[in-house]
Structure formats: structure tokens, C-alpha cells
Enzyme design. Structure first.
Site, PDB file in Angstrom:
ATOM      1  N   ASP A 174       8.537 -20.377  47.633  1.00 36.21           N
ATOM      2  CA  ASP A 174       8.783 -21.506  46.740  1.00 36.21           C
ATOM      3  C   ASP A 174       7.535 -22.195  46.179  1.00 36.21           C
ATOM      4  O   ASP A 174       7.366 -22.290  44.984  1.00 36.21           O
ATOM      5  CB  ASP A 174       9.658 -22.526  47.460  1.00 36.21           C
ATOM      6  CG  ASP A 174      11.026 -21.950  47.818  1.00 36.21           C
ATOM      7  OD1 ASP A 174      11.294 -20.793  47.488  1.00 36.21           O
ATOM      8  OD2 ASP A 174      11.827 -22.676  48.429  1.00 36.21           O
ATOM      9  N   GLU A 406      11.457 -21.966  61.088  1.00 35.46           N
ATOM     10  CA  GLU A 406      11.427 -21.399  59.733  1.00 35.46           C
ATOM     11  C   GLU A 406      10.126 -20.617  59.495  1.00 35.46           C
ATOM     12  O   GLU A 406      10.125 -19.525  58.949  1.00 35.46           O
ATOM     13  CB  GLU A 406      11.556 -22.538  58.721  1.00 35.46           C
ATOM     14  CG  GLU A 406      11.744 -22.083  57.278  1.00 35.46           C
ATOM     15  CD  GLU A 406      11.937 -23.270  56.334  1.00 35.46           C
ATOM     16  OE1 GLU A 406      11.719 -24.431  56.757  1.00 35.46           O
ATOM     17  OE2 GLU A 406      12.299 -23.035  55.165  1.00 35.46           O
TER      18      GLU A 406
HETATM   19  C1  DGY Z   1      14.381 -25.401  48.885  1.00 33.56           C
HETATM   20  O1  DGY Z   1      15.150 -26.285  48.582  1.00 33.56           O
HETATM   21  O2  DGY Z   1      13.244 -25.593  49.317  1.00 33.56           O
HETATM   22  C2  DGY Z   1      14.864 -24.019  48.750  1.00 33.56           C
HETATM   23  O3  DGY Z   1      14.040 -23.112  49.389  1.00 33.56           O
HETATM   24  C3  DGY Z   1      15.064 -23.604  47.363  1.00 33.56           C
HETATM   25  O4  DGY Z   1      15.605 -22.328  47.350  1.00 33.56           O
END
Ligand code: DGY
Length: 445
Positions: A174, A406
Site C-alpha cells: 500500500d 501482520e
Molecule cells: C488498508 O486499508 O490499509 C488496506 O490495506 C487497503 O487495501
């Protein structure tokens, strides 16, 4: 493990296998699995197939459901959205109203790395009854071909062989350093700081993207909405248009796997010929992503027509797609070894000598278990088993010490970001938790 920050117990593998199934059970919502109940309370496109691989070890029917429900939300264009908002939740921003594209259930309006065909091949290859699994997969293969066609045509209308992303989230990495330069050209028109919910679920803001990042991506969403999410307008008018070496490689690998699946299903012919032509064109274009001076693959900013200045972990993915030359593989091994001389736990999302590397922040530096598996797969494909073993051992060590987080600090191994993370649990079950890197069923789900 040496420098873990938190004083957590090191689990034994068998306990962890049970704990991994517990995570998948706790995140199970019937036909789909939440990536992490508080931080990501819906279905995510590329999390689901990865999780389905693990589920298939104990319950093939449930694994197929995970994929089928995702594809029920495929758009008429072939695009498969990155979030399916199956049930309302006020714990996440942006919600469906921000995308404004409707649907039942509502969805986001962008996609994510097309890893599904590769995961489906894994499920079929490990199936107890391959003929039956292929029968069930038949409609899925048609939908997958339509999705791949969308990438190769709507996201590459010029037929250049390079597919575009029009939003950083489409990369699955991201807030990667790779997007800093292309995003700097996106004029911030909105303030998302008071709308964000992610910071309520992750204790330390330093582990999440900045407000500046959110303001720019919100601007991109508002742009998409203003053009009615029209594919051509987004490609020609979006202020952000990049070829991500990650998505490009994942797509090429998935094309190869989709072609294999169609052949296994007795559908060799027009569809497989079309897929082969996409692959040939995409592989031929890979040279445009090679930065010879640094010996690395990079993202290409398609608006400025220049390679980005950063080297991220996506640089290794052309190996996963089988489209790096031997000379390129030599250079990439050096990039990996250099990163490893600076970080204990492979592989940081950004190479540590790249400006912007941040070992605690989301996609800007931490090590991610599932990404590690994909990178390891690439090294294995080229016979570099010492490097793929290293990735598996590091992932094993991080998860053993910190549980299913995560992502992890690449120097200390500290668990970061979301908790009770489904694809980390899946990565343990199908890869990191077994000495040979194979699958472990451990306990029934
Ligand atoms: C977030 O909201 O950070 C998600 O990874 C978007 O896909």
C-alpha cells in the site's frame, strides 16, 4: 533469534499449528475469512485465495467457497474488486459510500494483485479428488480468464505488455516507498486525518501510513468516482498511473498457472492461446522495468515515463514469474544478500539503503510472511535454495517468537501492525511451519 524487543514466549511448532487454525476459525465468517477482525473487517481480494490454500488442507469445500464468494462480486468488466463489504462495519475507512459504486454487497472500485489462479492451482494439485475439484473450478476458470483479460486490456489499452495500477492499494504494497515519487504529483485535495479508523486498531501510529499518504489516496478515490470508475478515463486521466513490477510479475505467473489449469480441465484452445499471447507480450516488456545501473527491477511511472528511484522487495518477483535472465538473477541475489547483511529477518519491503526505508512502517520496511513465500518461490524456481531456505527460516523464527502478526521488524523480529492475521496463519500452515516448507494440517479446522 537474538534481538526481539518483546518478551514473548517462543512457541513450539505443534502449538503454533493449532494456534494458526484458531486464527482462521476466529476470522471465519461462513463463506469468507477476515484478514484481521478489527483492522480489516471485510473480505480482501488477495488475502482470500492465500487463506484458501491453507483451508484446502482440511476442508476443500470451504476453500472453494472463499474463492466463489469473492468472484460473485466480479464486475461486468472482469475487474475483481479489492474489498467486498459483506456486512456493514464502522471500524474501517474508507467504507462503501466513499467509493460510491454500489453493488450487493457493495465493493471498492479498484483491484488487487491477481494471485488467485496460482492459489487455485495449489488447491487443485493438492486435492483429494482432482477430477471433482476441476469440475467445481470450471466456472471459476472462466471468471479468472475474464479478470486476466481485464488487466491485459483495460489496464494496458495500448497493448504495451505493461499493466497499470491507478491506485497504490492495487499493488497490495500500500504505502511502499515505490509510490512516493508518483504520488508526489497527486495534488492533495482532501483531508482524511479525522476520517481514518486504522489508528484505533494499531497501537503505534509509526506502524501505519501517514496522513499525507491518506490524503493523496483519498484524492485518487474521489477522482475515480468523478469519472464513474470508467476504465479508459482512469487510465488516460488519473494523476497516478504506474506499472508495478509486483503486479506485473504476479499476473504473468498467474497467467502461466491459469493456462495450466485450463489444460488440466481439458480446455486447451482459444482461451489458452489468448493467455499465451498475453504472457509473451508481458514478458517481452519486462526489460523496460530493469534498472541496469543498480541491477534491480523497479516500478515504472507511466505518467513521467521513468523508473522510480526506489528498490523494494517487488524487485525479486520477476523470478517468481520465471522471467528474469540469468544475469539479472545474479544481480538480484546480490541485492538480497546486501539487504540481509543489514537486516536479520528477510525480506524488508524496501531495501535498507533506499531513502524512505522505515523498518516499522507497514509496506515501507517490515518483513511480511506471505510476501516472503512468494519471493522464496522465485528463488527456488532459479535453484537458489539457500536463499529460499533463508526466507522460510526467518519467517519461522519471527512467527514462532511473536505469533501471527501482520508484519515484523526486519532487524529485531518484533511483531507489528494488525493482530490475529489470517494470511500469516496461512503462511505458517502451508510453508513456514514445516521444516521442508510443505504443508501441515496439524489440527482440523
Ligand atoms: C488498508 O486499508 O490499509 C488496506 O490495506 C487497503 O487495501
Amino acid at each position: 533469534m537474538t534481538t526481539l524487543n518483546k518478551n514473548m514466549p517462543t512457541y513450539r511448532d505443534a502449538e503454533l499449528a493449532k494456534a494458526a487454525w484458531d486464527v482462521l476459525k476466529a476470522n471465519d465468517r461462513g463463506r469468507y475469512t477476515l484478514p484481521s477482525p478489527k483492522l480489516f473487517p471485510f473480505q480482501w481480494n488477495w488475502d482470500s485465495p492465500l487463506v484458501a490454500m491453507a483451508i484446502s488442507l482440511v476442508d476443500e469445500d470451504r476453500a472453494f467457497q472463499e474463492i466463489e464468494i469473492l468472484l460473485e462480486s466480479q464486475w461486468a468488466s472482469g475487474m475483481v474488486p479489492h474489498i467486498i463489504y459483506h456486512v456493514p462495519s464502522d471500524g474501517y475507512f474508507p467504507g462503501p459510500e466513499v467509493w460510491g459504486c454500489g453493488g450487493v454487497p457493495p465493493t471498492s472500485a479498484i483491484s488487487q494483485p491477481p494471485i488467485l489462479a496460482t492459489c487455485l492451482l495449489y488447491i487443485i494439485e493438492n486435492s483429494k479428488d482432482q477430477a471433482e475439484a476441476l469440475r467445481r473450478a470450471d466456472p471459476i476458470l472462466t471468471k479468472l480468464t475474464n479478470w486476466h483479460r481485464w488487466w491485459h486490456t483495460q489496464r494496458d489499452p495500448e497493448g504495451s505488455g505493461l499493466v497499470s495500477i491507478i491506485h497504490p492499494w492495487e499493488s497490495g504494497r500500500d504505502n511502499s516507498v515505490d509510490w512516493d515519487s508518483p504520488l508526489s504529483a497527486v495534488e492533495m485535495k482532501y483531508d482524511a486525518s479525522s476520517l481514518r479508523k486504522d489508528r484505533h486498531h494499531v497501537q503505534d501510529d509509526a506502524e501505519r501510513p501517514t496522513d499525507d499518504f491518506y490524503n493523496r489516496i483519498l484524492t485518487l478515490i474521489k477522482f475515480g468516482k468523478s469519472v464513474g470508475w470508467d476504465d479508459l478515463k482512469m487510465i488516460t486521466e488519473s494523476p497516478f498511473r504506474v506499472c508495478d513490477v509486483g503486479v506485473q510479475s504476479i499476473l504473468i505467473r498467474a497467467d502461466e498457472d491459469l493456462s495450466t489449469l485450463l489444460k488440466l480441465a481439458g480446455r486447451e484452445g482459444r482461451e489458452t492461446e489468448e493467455i499465451d499471447s498475453w504472457m509473451t507480450r508481458s514478458k517481452a516488456a519486462m526489460g523496460r522495468l530493469w534498472h541496469a545501473k543498480s541491477g534491480s527491477f523497479r516500478a515504472l511511472d507511466l505518467i513521467k515515463n521513468e523508473l522510480v528511484p526506489s528498490v523494494s522487495a517487488a524487485t525479486f518477483l520477476p523470478m517468481y514469474a520465471g522471467c528474469a535472465t540469468d544475469a539479472q538473477v545474479k544481480c538480484l541475489s546480490k541485492v538480497f544478500e546486501k539487504a540481509m547483511s543489514e537486516c536479520k529477518f528477510s525480506v524488508p519491503q524496501t531495501m535498507p539503503d533506499t531513502p524512505g526505508f522505515d523498518p516499522k512502517n507497514y509496506s515501507r520496511g517490515p518483513s511480511w510472511p506471505f510476501f516472503n513465500r512468494i519471493v522464496a518461490d522465485g528463488f527456488k524456481r532459479y535453484g537458489l535454495t539457500n536463499l529460499s531456505d533463508r526466507l522460510r527460516e526467518d519467517t519461522h523464527a519471527m512467527i514462532s517468537a511473536q505469533g501471527f502478526r501482520e508484519y515484523y521488524h526486519p532487524s529485531t523480529g518484533e511483531g507489528l501492525g494488525g493482530e490475529q492475521f489470517a494470511w500469516t496463519a496461512a503462511a505458517w500452515l502451508i510453508w513456514a511451519g514445516t521444516p521442508a516448507g510443505g504443508a501441515t494440517t496439524g489440527v482440523s479446522i
